[in-house]
Design a protein around this motif. Sequence first.
Motif, PDB file in Angstrom:
ATOM      1  N   HIS A  85       0.682  -1.236  -0.389  1.00 53.24           N
ATOM      2  CA  HIS A  85       0.315  -0.192  -0.108  1.00 53.24           C
ATOM      3  C   HIS A  85       0.869   0.820   0.119  1.00 53.24           C
ATOM      4  O   HIS A  85       1.969   1.480   0.151  1.00 53.24           O
ATOM      5  CB  HIS A  85      -1.258   0.183   1.246  1.00 53.24           C
ATOM      6  N   ASP A 113       5.255   5.095   5.366  1.00 53.83           N
ATOM      7  CA  ASP A 113       6.516   3.780   5.347  1.00 53.83           C
ATOM      8  C   ASP A 113       6.953   2.073   4.738  1.00 53.83           C
ATOM      9  O   ASP A 113       7.436   1.619   5.159  1.00 53.83           O
ATOM     10  CB  ASP A 113       6.187   3.198   7.568  1.00 53.83           C
ATOM     11  N   HIS A 114       6.367   2.554   3.626  1.00 54.85           N
ATOM     12  CA  HIS A 114       6.320   1.282   2.647  1.00 54.85           C
ATOM     13  C   HIS A 114       6.843   2.110   1.011  1.00 54.85           C
ATOM     14  O   HIS A 114       6.843   0.644   0.412  1.00 54.85           O
ATOM     15  CB  HIS A 114       4.947   0.379   2.443  1.00 54.85           C
ATOM     16  N   ASP A 117       0.019  -4.422   5.980  1.00 55.96           N
ATOM     17  CA  ASP A 117      -0.111  -3.608   7.142  1.00 55.96           C
ATOM     18  C   ASP A 117      -1.546  -4.209   7.381  1.00 55.96           C
ATOM     19  O   ASP A 117      -2.466  -3.556   8.210  1.00 55.96           O
ATOM     20  CB  ASP A 117       0.253  -2.672   7.237  1.00 55.96           C
ATOM     21  N   HIS A 176      -1.001  -5.295  11.765  1.00 53.69           N
ATOM     22  CA  HIS A 176       0.835  -4.692  11.772  1.00 53.69           C
ATOM     23  C   HIS A 176       1.086  -5.293  13.279  1.00 53.69           C
ATOM     24  O   HIS A 176       2.593  -5.502  12.905  1.00 53.69           O
ATOM     25  CB  HIS A 176       0.070  -3.372  13.370  1.00 53.69           C
ATOM     26  N   HIS A 206       5.676  -6.331  10.011  1.00 51.30           N
ATOM     27  CA  HIS A 206       5.666  -4.939  11.001  1.00 51.30           C
ATOM     28  C   HIS A 206       6.559  -5.858  12.275  1.00 51.30           C
ATOM     29  O   HIS A 206       6.299  -5.426  12.996  1.00 51.30           O
ATOM     30  CB  HIS A 206       4.831  -4.156  11.038  1.00 51.30           C
TER      31      HIS A 206
HETATM   32 ZN   LIG Z   1       3.172   0.016   7.695  1.00 54.73          ZN
END
Ligand SMILES: [Zn+2]
Length: 288
Positions: free
Chosen positions: A118, A122-123, A222, A225, A268
């Motif tokens: 997505h 952070d991706h 995610d 998570h 994660h």
């Molecule tokens: Zn993330």
Amino acid sequence: MDLKWRIGSVTITSVTESETPTSPRFLFGGLDKAGVLARAEKARWLRPHFVSQDGYLLQKIQCLIIDTGDHRIAVDTCIGNDKARHNELWNHLQGPFLEDMTKAGYPPDSITHVVCTHLHVDHVGWNTRLVDGAWVPTFPHARYLFVDTEYEHWRSAPGLFGTEDVFGDSVAPIVEAGLAEMVAIDHELSDSVRFQPTTGHTPGHISVVVESDGARAIITGDMVHSPLQIADPDLCSSFDTDSEAARATRRAVFPGWADGETMVIGTHFGSPTGGTMHPDGDGYRLQV
Ligand SMILES: [Zn+2]
């Protein structure tokens, strides 16, 4: 820690950008450390790998590189260096991520595909890097695959945090460079790698399925998570676009993953990051 999984004739290698204890309030607004410890009392498998003694979540930010022999696919590109970010832990990072990729056997120019589960901050970060004041593709020989509905959503939506321009510095330059390919949410990348729609966390969210020689792995993204959500699939993250849809997705998808054989790799999840899923009460447990 270097982590690598062999799935039939395919390997999946983790390159970690950061691994840190995380406040549960950051991910799950209503849940404090005492609440986490109470959950870990009921689901004892959560400790010591995923919950610390004092109730922090043991999380990481990593890129997972799928190597099929023909393709080297980088799944999720972390935070990236030099980016102006609202979160002070992520602001103007200067980390050795690209050197670590090279040390793991995957120099950036050897990557053939980039997949973002997505388009959250952070991706997508290492999609680009800063060269002479401009954001340029980090992986110049890769096709960057974006799910069409995910791309369209974030093209017109504001970022998650404040004024940071995640789309502008980490997605748009890929399109401008002609390296982007818009694909369907159930895209099949090769005989052994395909997308599984797992929407809710974001509108076009995917997990990645790897199948080879009768073995199978899932890279979750995610849609989950923290392993806390394996123990309790109804626990929702603060960052979901549609929490109810995300919850329903976990309830719909987990039974198929919990066959005791599939390697479920949590994007994660702290080390050791992957395990097999098994039904456990009203939820599941991850056996590492
Ligand atoms: Zn993330």
